[in-house]
Design a protein around this motif. Structure first.
Motif, PDB file in Angstrom:
ATOM      1  N   ALA A 123       0.828  -1.207   0.000  1.00  0.00           N
ATOM      2  CA  ALA A 123       0.000   0.000   0.000  1.00  0.00           C
ATOM      3  C   ALA A 123       0.860   1.254   0.000  1.00  0.00           C
ATOM      4  CB  ALA A 123      -0.931   0.008   1.219  1.00  0.00           C
ATOM      5  N   ALA A 124       2.037   1.181   0.626  1.00  0.00           N
ATOM      6  CA  ALA A 124       2.902   2.351   0.768  1.00  0.00           C
ATOM      7  C   ALA A 124       3.817   2.574  -0.423  1.00  0.00           C
ATOM      8  CB  ALA A 124       3.745   2.221   2.035  1.00  0.00           C
ATOM      9  N   ARG A 125       4.208   1.529  -1.151  1.00  0.00           N
ATOM     10  CA  ARG A 125       5.281   1.674  -2.137  1.00  0.00           C
ATOM     11  C   ARG A 125       4.886   1.320  -3.567  1.00  0.00           C
ATOM     12  NH1 ARG A 125      10.172  -1.669  -1.155  1.00  0.00           N
ATOM     13  NH2 ARG A 125      11.148  -0.092  -2.477  1.00  0.00           N
ATOM     14  N   PHE A 126       3.822   0.569  -3.754  1.00  0.00           N
ATOM     15  CA  PHE A 126       3.520   0.047  -5.083  1.00  0.00           C
ATOM     16  C   PHE A 126       2.816   1.087  -5.943  1.00  0.00           C
ATOM     17  CE2 PHE A 126       0.629  -2.387  -7.942  1.00  0.00           C
ATOM     18  CZ  PHE A 126       1.613  -2.957  -8.748  1.00  0.00           C
ATOM     19  N   ASP A 127       3.367   1.326  -7.133  1.00  0.00           N
ATOM     20  CA  ASP A 127       2.760   2.212  -8.134  1.00  0.00           C
ATOM     21  C   ASP A 127       2.146   1.332  -9.223  1.00  0.00           C
ATOM     22  OD1 ASP A 127       2.079   3.925 -10.161  1.00  0.00           O
ATOM     23  OD2 ASP A 127       3.973   5.019 -10.174  1.00  0.00           O
ATOM     24  N   PRO A 128       0.818   1.231  -9.290  1.00  0.00           N
ATOM     25  CA  PRO A 128       0.205   0.304 -10.250  1.00  0.00           C
ATOM     26  C   PRO A 128       0.419   0.706 -11.700  1.00  0.00           C
ATOM     27  CG  PRO A 128      -1.468   1.656  -9.194  1.00  0.00           C
ATOM     28  CD  PRO A 128      -0.186   1.948  -8.487  1.00  0.00           C
ATOM     29  N   VAL A 129       0.737   1.967 -11.973  1.00  0.00           N
ATOM     30  CA  VAL A 129       0.940   2.409 -13.353  1.00  0.00           C
ATOM     31  C   VAL A 129       2.296   1.918 -13.874  1.00  0.00           C
ATOM     32  CG1 VAL A 129       1.187   4.405 -14.877  1.00  0.00           C
ATOM     33  CG2 VAL A 129      -0.567   4.401 -13.081  1.00  0.00           C
ATOM     34  N   SER A 130       3.334   2.151 -13.095  1.00  0.00           N
ATOM     35  CA  SER A 130       4.675   1.751 -13.535  1.00  0.00           C
ATOM     36  C   SER A 130       5.048   0.339 -13.100  1.00  0.00           C
ATOM     37  CB  SER A 130       5.715   2.726 -12.973  1.00  0.00           C
ATOM     38  OG  SER A 130       5.786   2.619 -11.555  1.00  0.00           O
ATOM     39  N   GLY A 131       4.353  -0.199 -12.094  1.00  0.00           N
ATOM     40  CA  GLY A 131       4.717  -1.493 -11.537  1.00  0.00           C
ATOM     41  C   GLY A 131       5.907  -1.432 -10.604  1.00  0.00           C
ATOM     42  N   ARG A 132       6.400  -0.229 -10.294  1.00  0.00           N
ATOM     43  CA  ARG A 132       7.569  -0.054  -9.454  1.00  0.00           C
ATOM     44  C   ARG A 132       7.193   0.012  -7.981  1.00  0.00           C
ATOM     45  NH1 ARG A 132       9.906   4.843  -9.526  1.00  0.00           N
ATOM     46  NH2 ARG A 132      11.634   3.891  -8.370  1.00  0.00           N
ATOM     47  N   SER A 133       8.182  -0.302  -7.152  1.00  0.00           N
ATOM     48  CA  SER A 133       8.108  -0.002  -5.724  1.00  0.00           C
ATOM     49  C   SER A 133       8.984   1.217  -5.478  1.00  0.00           C
ATOM     50  CB  SER A 133       8.599  -1.179  -4.879  1.00  0.00           C
ATOM     51  OG  SER A 133       7.678  -2.243  -4.910  1.00  0.00           O
TER      52      SER A 133
ATOM     53  N   ILE B 223       3.609   7.509   6.112  1.00  0.00           N
ATOM     54  CA  ILE B 223       4.896   7.894   6.674  1.00  0.00           C
ATOM     55  C   ILE B 223       4.653   9.012   7.687  1.00  0.00           C
ATOM     56  CG2 ILE B 223       7.149   8.919   6.188  1.00  0.00           C
ATOM     57  CD1 ILE B 223       6.955   6.091   5.131  1.00  0.00           C
ATOM     58  N   GLY B 224       5.218   8.873   8.876  1.00  0.00           N
ATOM     59  CA  GLY B 224       5.078   9.904   9.894  1.00  0.00           C
ATOM     60  C   GLY B 224       3.798   9.765  10.709  1.00  0.00           C
ATOM     61  N   ASP B 225       3.610  10.688  11.630  1.00  0.00           N
ATOM     62  CA  ASP B 225       2.452  10.773  12.531  1.00  0.00           C
ATOM     63  C   ASP B 225       2.456   9.682  13.594  1.00  0.00           C
ATOM     64  OD1 ASP B 225       0.942  13.163  11.827  1.00  0.00           O
ATOM     65  OD2 ASP B 225       0.696  12.192   9.894  1.00  0.00           O
ATOM     66  N   VAL B 226       2.170   8.414  13.234  1.00  0.00           N
ATOM     67  CA  VAL B 226       2.185   7.328  14.221  1.00  0.00           C
ATOM     68  C   VAL B 226       2.814   6.090  13.597  1.00  0.00           C
ATOM     69  CG1 VAL B 226       0.172   8.122  15.533  1.00  0.00           C
ATOM     70  CG2 VAL B 226      -0.171   6.571  13.599  1.00  0.00           C
ATOM     71  N   TRP B 227       3.601   5.368  14.397  1.00  0.00           N
ATOM     72  CA  TRP B 227       3.983   4.017  13.989  1.00  0.00           C
ATOM     73  C   TRP B 227       2.715   3.196  13.856  1.00  0.00           C
ATOM     74  CZ3 TRP B 227       8.541   2.717  12.213  1.00  0.00           C
ATOM     75  CH2 TRP B 227       9.693   3.382  12.655  1.00  0.00           C
ATOM     76  N   GLU B 228       2.684   2.289  12.904  1.00  0.00           N
ATOM     77  CA  GLU B 228       1.481   1.493  12.667  1.00  0.00           C
ATOM     78  C   GLU B 228       1.769   0.017  12.909  1.00  0.00           C
ATOM     79  OE1 GLU B 228      -0.438   2.403   8.965  1.00  0.00           O
ATOM     80  OE2 GLU B 228      -0.095   4.555   9.182  1.00  0.00           O
ATOM     81  N   TRP B 229       1.032  -0.544  13.867  1.00  0.00           N
ATOM     82  CA  TRP B 229       1.132  -1.976  14.128  1.00  0.00           C
ATOM     83  C   TRP B 229       0.667  -2.767  12.914  1.00  0.00           C
ATOM     84  CZ3 TRP B 229       3.734  -3.704  18.156  1.00  0.00           C
ATOM     85  CH2 TRP B 229       3.753  -2.994  19.364  1.00  0.00           C
TER      86      TRP B 229
ATOM     87  N   PRO C  89      -1.830  15.743   1.754  1.00  0.00           N
ATOM     88  CA  PRO C  89      -2.221  15.141   0.466  1.00  0.00           C
ATOM     89  C   PRO C  89      -1.041  14.915  -0.468  1.00  0.00           C
ATOM     90  CG  PRO C  89      -2.965  17.433   0.628  1.00  0.00           C
ATOM     91  CD  PRO C  89      -2.516  17.029   1.984  1.00  0.00           C
ATOM     92  N   LEU C  90       0.028  15.729  -0.344  1.00  0.00           N
ATOM     93  CA  LEU C  90       1.196  15.514  -1.205  1.00  0.00           C
ATOM     94  C   LEU C  90       1.951  14.247  -0.830  1.00  0.00           C
ATOM     95  CD1 LEU C  90       2.683  19.121  -1.634  1.00  0.00           C
ATOM     96  CD2 LEU C  90       1.198  17.833  -3.190  1.00  0.00           C
ATOM     97  N   GLY C  91       1.683  13.704   0.353  1.00  0.00           N
ATOM     98  CA  GLY C  91       2.317  12.463   0.764  1.00  0.00           C
ATOM     99  C   GLY C  91       1.509  11.220   0.440  1.00  0.00           C
ATOM    100  N   GLU C  92       0.417  11.406  -0.270  1.00  0.00           N
ATOM    101  CA  GLU C  92      -0.473  10.289  -0.603  1.00  0.00           C
ATOM    102  C   GLU C  92       0.199   9.298  -1.543  1.00  0.00           C
ATOM    103  OE1 GLU C  92      -4.831  11.203  -1.278  1.00  0.00           O
ATOM    104  OE2 GLU C  92      -4.215  10.719  -3.333  1.00  0.00           O
ATOM    105  N   SER C  93      -0.103   8.027  -1.377  1.00  0.00           N
ATOM    106  CA  SER C  93       0.429   6.998  -2.273  1.00  0.00           C
ATOM    107  C   SER C  93      -0.322   7.025  -3.596  1.00  0.00           C
ATOM    108  CB  SER C  93       0.284   5.620  -1.629  1.00  0.00           C
ATOM    109  OG  SER C  93      -1.056   5.158  -1.727  1.00  0.00           O
ATOM    110  N   PRO C  94       0.216   6.392  -4.652  1.00  0.00           N
ATOM    111  CA  PRO C  94      -0.504   6.358  -5.934  1.00  0.00           C
ATOM    112  C   PRO C  94      -1.895   5.751  -5.828  1.00  0.00           C
ATOM    113  CG  PRO C  94       1.762   5.685  -6.259  1.00  0.00           C
ATOM    114  CD  PRO C  94       1.558   5.781  -4.770  1.00  0.00           C
TER     115      PRO C  94
ATOM    116  N   PRO D  67       8.420  18.909   4.649  1.00  0.00           N
ATOM    117  CA  PRO D  67       7.310  19.137   5.589  1.00  0.00           C
ATOM    118  C   PRO D  67       5.928  19.063   4.942  1.00  0.00           C
ATOM    119  CG  PRO D  67       9.074  20.693   6.008  1.00  0.00           C
ATOM    120  CD  PRO D  67       9.442  19.970   4.737  1.00  0.00           C
ATOM    121  N   GLN D  68       5.862  19.120   3.607  1.00  0.00           N
ATOM    122  CA  GLN D  68       4.578  18.995   2.922  1.00  0.00           C
ATOM    123  C   GLN D  68       4.173  17.531   2.712  1.00  0.00           C
ATOM    124  OE1 GLN D  68       7.013  21.390   1.760  1.00  0.00           O
ATOM    125  NE2 GLN D  68       5.836  22.656   3.201  1.00  0.00           N
ATOM    126  N   HIS D  69       5.141  16.622   2.895  1.00  0.00           N
ATOM    127  CA  HIS D  69       4.864  15.208   2.654  1.00  0.00           C
ATOM    128  C   HIS D  69       4.440  14.459   3.910  1.00  0.00           C
ATOM    129  CE1 HIS D  69       7.638  15.670  -0.969  1.00  0.00           C
ATOM    130  NE2 HIS D  69       6.521  15.181  -1.478  1.00  0.00           N
TER     131      HIS D  69
END
Length: 449
Positions: free
Chosen positions: A316-326, A369-375, A357-362, A338-340
């Motif tokens: 969910a954090a790294r996959f770009d479905p358009v390019s297929g890249r992580s 990223i940031g705010d809280v660690w996620e279990w 919103p600029l930190g949103e995944s594809p 600071p905007q991300h």
């Protein structure tokens, strides 16, 4: 499937990055250890944490061992103190009884080590394809910067645990113009993706190597679970209903008399919390904070959902479905601004859910990223092909079912310690850490196709 296309390997760029990372970490260390008086530095504010003065000298000792001795081959400056600052030799609860360096002596030691380390950094070879492995691409310097920032986060946790007047201040994150109105969840398509990294020069051993994982389609929350949503769980008697709790979680509640997230209390029909010495109303729109894995798991069960696996979180954090890249981060390969994301102790609280919103995944997932660690639902285990480096005690000794994986970083994490592949881990009972969570669910067959 290509990945991490924009990771720099230029030696001089890496040297500048290492210098900046070390100086940034030391500024933060200085802030965290100069904002309270000497007795507060030597006191143990919780048996879960070291005295602040132990962390300060430990930071210097690790830097001496790796940058001065291992990289530069120098003789030990103070070999007699090595056992005092060995994290494996003395549990945290015992450290106040050790003959630790006094605050002023610890400051002087850490400063002297740093001065010598910067001299080593200036002349070290940063060749990406040769030279000593420790200095290749500046790895040892990046490792030490990350180590210091990790202890800075630990010291910030100690500040949260200490009682008394506030010692730290920071501006609040920007409020949202309107409550987040996006979708509650996002569909992540099934299929393969590249997990982990081989190219990131300062990635630690447990992030390596890059490898392909096949993940079935699933839904994941667009934002972390908020305080308001968690209050619904509390109001519905979630802490008293055994249906939602693993047996060890029920025992944790019973033995600790736990009825809400740590630092929360009910007063006059309102939930209050203590945050760095300030008592305030629990803000409904912030991600919930200071919950254990068992509490996160129980909430997810109550909501008819589950915690995401580590693989799901990273896809969910790294996959770009358009390019297929992580990518390196949800927004791409560029370092955070600071905007991300809410990182680096710039604020002393999470930002409202739906921020950045600029930190949103594809795929449209926010605040990964940031705010809280996620279990996550996953145990901390090695990747296929894992090799311990440069020492077994960083990751290998922690592998197994006793530790659960956390991802994403918190407001207390510096960007040098935060990337899409970074893995944190802790016991599932831990509540003092800056941890929250988001939930997931399986996709129906027609959605996955």
């Amino acid at each position: 499937m290509t990945t991490e296309e924009n990771v720099t390997t230029d030696p001089e760029a890496l040297r500048r990055r290492a210098t900046d990372a070390l100086l940034t970490a030391r500024r933060r260390t200085t802030l965290l250890t100069s904002c309270v008086e000497g007795p507060e530095l030597t006191a143990q504010h919780s048996p879960l944490m070291s005295p602040l003065v132990w962390d300060l000298a430990h930071i210097g000792n690790q830097e001496e061992q790796w940058l001065l001795r291992a990289v530069d081959g120098r003789e030990a400056m103070r070999p007699e103190i090595d056992p005092l600052y060995d994290a494996f030799e003395h549990p945290r609860a015992e450290r106040p009884r050790l003959p630790l360096l006094a605050p002023q002596e610890a400051r002087g030691y850490a400063a002297e080590v740093r001065g010598r380390a910067l001299d080593v950094l200036e002349k070290a070879s940063f060749a990406a394809d040769g030279g000593a492995r420790l200095t290749r691409s500046g790895f040892a310097f990046g490792m030490i910067a990350q180590h210091e920032q990790q202890h800075d986060e630990t010291m910030l946790i100690t500040h949260q645990l200490r009682t008394g007047a506030p010692a730290l201040t920071a501006p609040d994150p920007d409020p949202l113009d309107a409550p987040f109105g996006g979708p509650a969840e996002v569909l992540v398509p099934g299929g393969p993706f590249t997990m982990g990294t081989t190219a990131e020069p300062w990635a630690l051993d447990n992030e390596r190597p890059a490898h392909t994982r096949h993940v079935p389609a699933f839904h994941i929350d667009t934002t972390p679970v908020t305080n308001a949503a968690y209050m619904e769980f509390l109001a519905d008697g979630g802490y008293r209903d055994e249906r939602w709790w693993a047996p060890a979680g029920r025992a944790m509640l019973r033995d600790g008399g736990i009825e809400a997230p740590r630092f929360w209390r009910r007063e006059g029909g309102q939930w209050l919390r203590r945050r760095f010495g300030v008592t305030e109303a629990v803000p409904p729109d912030e991600p919930v904070l200071h919950v254990s894995w068992y509490e996160a798991d129980a909430y997810a069960r109550w909501a008819g959902r589950r915690l995401p696996t580590e693989e799901e979180w990273e896809k969910a954090a790294r996959f770009d479905p358009v390019s297929g890249r992580s990518t390196r981060y949800p927004w791409g390969d560029a370092d955070p601004t600071p905007q991300h994301a809410n990182l680096g102790q710039r604020h002393l609280r999470p930002a409202p859910a739906g921020s950045y919103p600029l930190g949103e995944s594809p795929l449209g997932v926010r605040q990964l990223i940031g705010d809280v660690w996620e279990w996550t639902a996953s145990d901390f285990l090695p990747y296929p092909g894992f090799v311990a480096y440069p020492y077994r005690e960083y990751s290998e000794v922690f592998f197994g079912p006793d530790h659960k994986v956390l991802r994403g970083g918190s407001f207390a994490v510096d960007q040098v310690v935060c990337r899409g592949t970074f893995r944190n881990w802790d016991y599932p009972i831990r509540r003092q850490i800056f941890a929250g969570f988001r939930t997931a669910r399986d996709a129906y067959p027609q959605e996955a196709s």
